[in-house]
Design a protein around this motif. Structure first.
Motif, short mmCIF file in Angstrom:
data_model
loop_
_atom_site.label_atom_id
_atom_site.label_comp_id
_atom_site.label_asym_id
_atom_site.label_seq_id
_atom_site.Cartn_x
_atom_site.Cartn_y
_atom_site.Cartn_z
N GLY A 291 4.32 4.34 1.96
CA GLY A 291 3.35 3.82 0.98
C GLY A 291 3.95 2.75 0.08
O GLY A 291 5.16 2.67 -0.11
N LEU A 292 3.06 1.91 -0.42
CA LEU A 292 3.50 0.89 -1.38
C LEU A 292 3.11 1.28 -2.80
O LEU A 292 3.67 0.79 -3.77
CB LEU A 292 2.82 -0.45 -1.06
N GLY A 293 2.10 2.13 -2.91
CA GLY A 293 1.65 2.52 -4.24
C GLY A 293 0.93 1.41 -4.96
O GLY A 293 0.98 1.31 -6.19
N LEU A 294 0.26 0.53 -4.19
CA LEU A 294 -0.47 -0.56 -4.84
C LEU A 294 -1.99 -0.40 -4.75
O LEU A 294 -2.73 -0.95 -5.54
CB LEU A 294 -0.09 -1.90 -4.19
N GLY A 295 -2.40 0.38 -3.74
CA GLY A 295 -3.84 0.49 -3.46
C GLY A 295 -4.65 0.89 -4.68
O GLY A 295 -5.62 0.21 -5.05
N LEU A 296 -4.25 1.97 -5.34
CA LEU A 296 -5.06 2.46 -6.47
C LEU A 296 -4.95 1.54 -7.68
O LEU A 296 -5.92 1.38 -8.42
CB LEU A 296 -4.64 3.89 -6.84
N SER A 297 -3.77 0.95 -7.89
CA SER A 297 -3.65 0.08 -9.07
C SER A 297 -4.51 -1.17 -8.88
O SER A 297 -5.16 -1.64 -9.81
CB SER A 297 -2.20 -0.26 -9.38
N PHE B 158 3.09 0.81 -7.81
CA PHE B 158 4.26 1.30 -7.08
C PHE B 158 4.47 2.81 -7.16
O PHE B 158 5.51 3.30 -6.75
CB PHE B 158 5.55 0.56 -7.52
N PHE B 159 3.49 3.55 -7.67
CA PHE B 159 3.63 5.01 -7.57
C PHE B 159 3.08 5.44 -6.22
O PHE B 159 1.93 5.19 -5.88
CB PHE B 159 2.87 5.75 -8.68
N THR B 160 3.93 6.08 -5.43
CA THR B 160 3.48 6.58 -4.14
C THR B 160 4.23 7.84 -3.78
O THR B 160 5.37 8.02 -4.20
CB THR B 160 3.66 5.50 -3.03
N THR B 161 3.56 8.73 -3.03
CA THR B 161 4.27 9.92 -2.55
C THR B 161 4.34 9.86 -1.02
O THR B 161 4.75 10.83 -0.39
CB THR B 161 3.52 11.20 -2.97
N LYS B 162 3.91 8.69 -0.48
CA LYS B 162 3.88 8.59 0.98
C LYS B 162 5.12 7.86 1.48
O LYS B 162 5.60 6.93 0.81
CB LYS B 162 2.64 7.80 1.42
N ALA B 163 5.58 8.28 2.67
CA ALA B 163 6.82 7.69 3.20
C ALA B 163 6.70 6.17 3.33
O ALA B 163 7.56 5.44 2.88
CB ALA B 163 7.12 8.33 4.55
N GLU C 284 -14.79 12.50 -2.21
CA GLU C 284 -14.10 13.79 -2.30
C GLU C 284 -13.49 14.13 -0.96
O GLU C 284 -14.06 13.80 0.09
CB GLU C 284 -15.09 14.89 -2.69
N ASP C 285 -12.34 14.75 -0.98
CA ASP C 285 -11.74 15.11 0.30
C ASP C 285 -11.30 16.57 0.30
O ASP C 285 -11.24 17.20 -0.75
CB ASP C 285 -10.56 14.18 0.63
N GLY C 286 -11.01 17.08 1.50
CA GLY C 286 -10.58 18.47 1.62
C GLY C 286 -9.07 18.59 1.67
O GLY C 286 -8.55 19.57 2.18
N ARG D 170 -9.37 5.54 2.78
CA ARG D 170 -8.12 5.72 3.52
C ARG D 170 -7.27 6.82 2.90
O ARG D 170 -6.72 7.67 3.58
CB ARG D 170 -7.33 4.41 3.56
N ASN D 171 -7.14 6.78 1.54
CA ASN D 171 -6.37 7.84 0.87
C ASN D 171 -6.96 9.20 1.17
O ASN D 171 -6.24 10.16 1.43
CB ASN D 171 -6.38 7.61 -0.65
N ALA D 172 -8.31 9.28 1.11
CA ALA D 172 -8.97 10.57 1.32
C ALA D 172 -8.76 11.05 2.75
O ALA D 172 -8.44 12.23 2.99
CB ALA D 172 -10.46 10.43 1.02
#
Ligand code: ADP
Length: 470
Positions: free
Chosen positions: A424-430, A417-422, A399-401, A370-372
């Motif tokens: 976003g929750l910033g939980l997915g990667l953690s 909770f780190f996110t740069t998306k409007a 990998e993404d473009g 999803r992030n990619a």
């Protein structure tokens, strides 16, 4: 006089040695420097008592100088032990200076043959050290989980009291200035010494047991806390899965619409064909087969969503990472299409087997994909997924473009909770990183040399061990 002071002290000496060795042996598996010093002090004191008891048979340097010196050293060792337990170690240099100063003074008085003064100096130093041991033990006893130390304080306090009575009697001229002289206070001294030795060593054992129980309670509490964290982690992961699917729902609806429309169309054709008897049985069967296929597809999608939404505690088993990637790709295929992103999979024909929980691993893959896809949308719109197995490791690369990770994201992505998306929750990667670590693996994020982000999920692979030779 029935009681012979020398025999009594000899007995106390043997008992002291025995108790010191026994205590050390009992606690040997939980050895600390403080225990060594305490038991060492006990053993040294036992030798000192032995020398004192045998004084008339020994040369003065052994019966007086060495014996008295050992009494001081033993008291110092015990003091160091208690101070270590208290967390306020006694300066070693100070103790050495005290021993040397005492030795010089004692020898000078011995050569000068001032017996009374020598006796009082010795008693004073021993009493002061005893009082410091008692006071330090009392302070230790005030600490939670160290109540047994009170008994060490009581035992050493009692010894100081009896020594004071002894010194008082000598000062009043009731007894000669000799530790081993006969008299009721020598009896009292030996008895109190006996009781104090047993009491202080039992108290030390009690202290160790209190600590042990405390450590066990702390371990149980930590386990309960980690259990709580695990349950909480599972709930958060579950909520994040629900959220991901919520965000995918529009495209999933579209994904379902296709087979359902096909079912409807084919069913109508069949109906019309039957009503007008215009279709051959073969044609009819063809339409029915298409209905069956599309129904299966729709039900497969629903099943995947349901499986993905089930709240799960980890169900560990062998998982084919390639299969996980295929299933998750189906879930995000419509989303990728909606963003005009080309999704390419490079998976080996053989299964990429890892040991773990399929649901948790698919959550990681879904997050990465999803992030990619989100990153690649509007840029070089491709996402490539590759899985390889070798050297006991399974490696999944996404990998993404897209524009790649910003410097801040490179540092912080994966922190909760780190996110740069409007939105976003910033939980997915953690969550994904935690899952990777629970599986004994790692999740690395970097920028690919050609630009775009690269996520690497590395897990221990679970190939069959080679058959044992011969
Ligand atoms: P969220 O998607 O809710 O923001 P994540 O933990 O999945 O939470 O991602 C955290 C942040 O990491 C994102 O907001 C984004 O800044 C960065 N990130 C993750 N994947 C990529 C990617 N493929 N390309 C660029 N940035 C990314």
């Amino acid at each position: 006089m029935i009681f012979d002071a020398r025999t009594g002290f000899l007995f106390v000496s043997a008992l002291h040695l025995l108790i010191a060795v026994a205590l050390w042996a009992v606690l040997a598996r939980r050895r600390t420097l403080a225990l060594d010093l305490w038991c060492g002090g006990g053993a040294v004191f036992a030798v000192a008592l032995l020398l004192l008891s045998l004084r008339p048979l020994l040369p003065a340097v052994l019966g007086y100088t060495l014996a008295t010196l050992l009494v001081i050293v033993a008291a110092l060792l015990k003091l160091h032990a208690i101070r270590l337990e208290l967390g306020e170690p006694e300066p070693v240099a100070r103790s050495i200076a005290l021993v040397l100063a005492f030795l010089l003074l004692y020898e000078w008085l011995r050569v000068d043959a001032d017996e009374r003064l020598r006796f009082f100096v010795m008693m004073l130093v021993v009493m002061l050290l005893g009082a410091r041991i008692a006071w330090s033990a009392w302070r230790l006893g005030r600490r939670p989980g160290c109540r047994s130390a009170y008994w060490i304080a009581v035992a050493h306090g009692a010894m100081v009291l009896v020594q004071a009575i002894r010194a008082g009697n000598v000062a009043l001229g009731r007894f000669p200035p000799e530790l081993m002289s006969q008299g009721y206070d020598a009896l009292m001294f030996a008895m109190i010494l006996l009781i104090a030795v047993i009491m202080a060593n039992m108290a030390w054992l009690g202290l160790a047991l209190e600590r042990l129980v405390q450590a066990q309670i702390a371990a149980a509490a930590a386990q309960a806390r980690s259990e709580e964290t695990r349950v909480l982690g599972e709930r958060i992961a579950h909520l994040e899965r629900q959220r991901s699917l919520g965000l995918l729902s529009a495209s999933l609806g579209h994904e379902l619409k296709q087979p359902l429309t096909a079912v409807l169309t084919n069913a109508q054709l069949v109906r019309r064909g039957l009503a007008g008897a215009r279709l051959t049985p073969d044609q009819l069967l063809g339409f029915v087969d298409r209905i069956i296929d599309n129904t299966r597809r729709a039900s497969g999608i629903v099943e995947q969503i349901r499986g993905y939404l089930r709240p799960g505690s980890a169900a560990v088993g062998r998982v084919d990472l390639g299969q996980v990637v295929r299933e998750v790709s189906e879930l995000v295929a419509a989303e990728a299409r909606a963003h005009g992103v080309r999704l390419s999979l490079e998976l080996p024909a053989d299964p990429v087997t890892v040991r773990g929980d399929a649901l948790q691993l698919s959550q990681v893959v879904l997050n990465l994909l999803r992030n990619a896809i989100e990153a690649a949308a509007g840029h070089a719109a491709f996402v490539s997924v590759r899985a390889v197995q070798g050297d006991g490791r399974a490696l999944l690369t996404v990998e993404d473009g897209g524009p790649g990770l910003t410097p801040a994201a490179l540092q912080k992505a994966g922190q909760p909770f780190f996110t740069t998306k409007a939105g976003g929750l910033g939980l997915g990667l953690s969550i994904s990183r935690a899952i990777a670590e629970q599986h004994g693996g790692t999740l690395r994020l970097a920028n690919a040399p050609a630009g775009g982000a690269r996520a690497e999920l590395e897990l221990p692979s679970c190939a069959e061990p080679p058959a044992a030779a011969g």
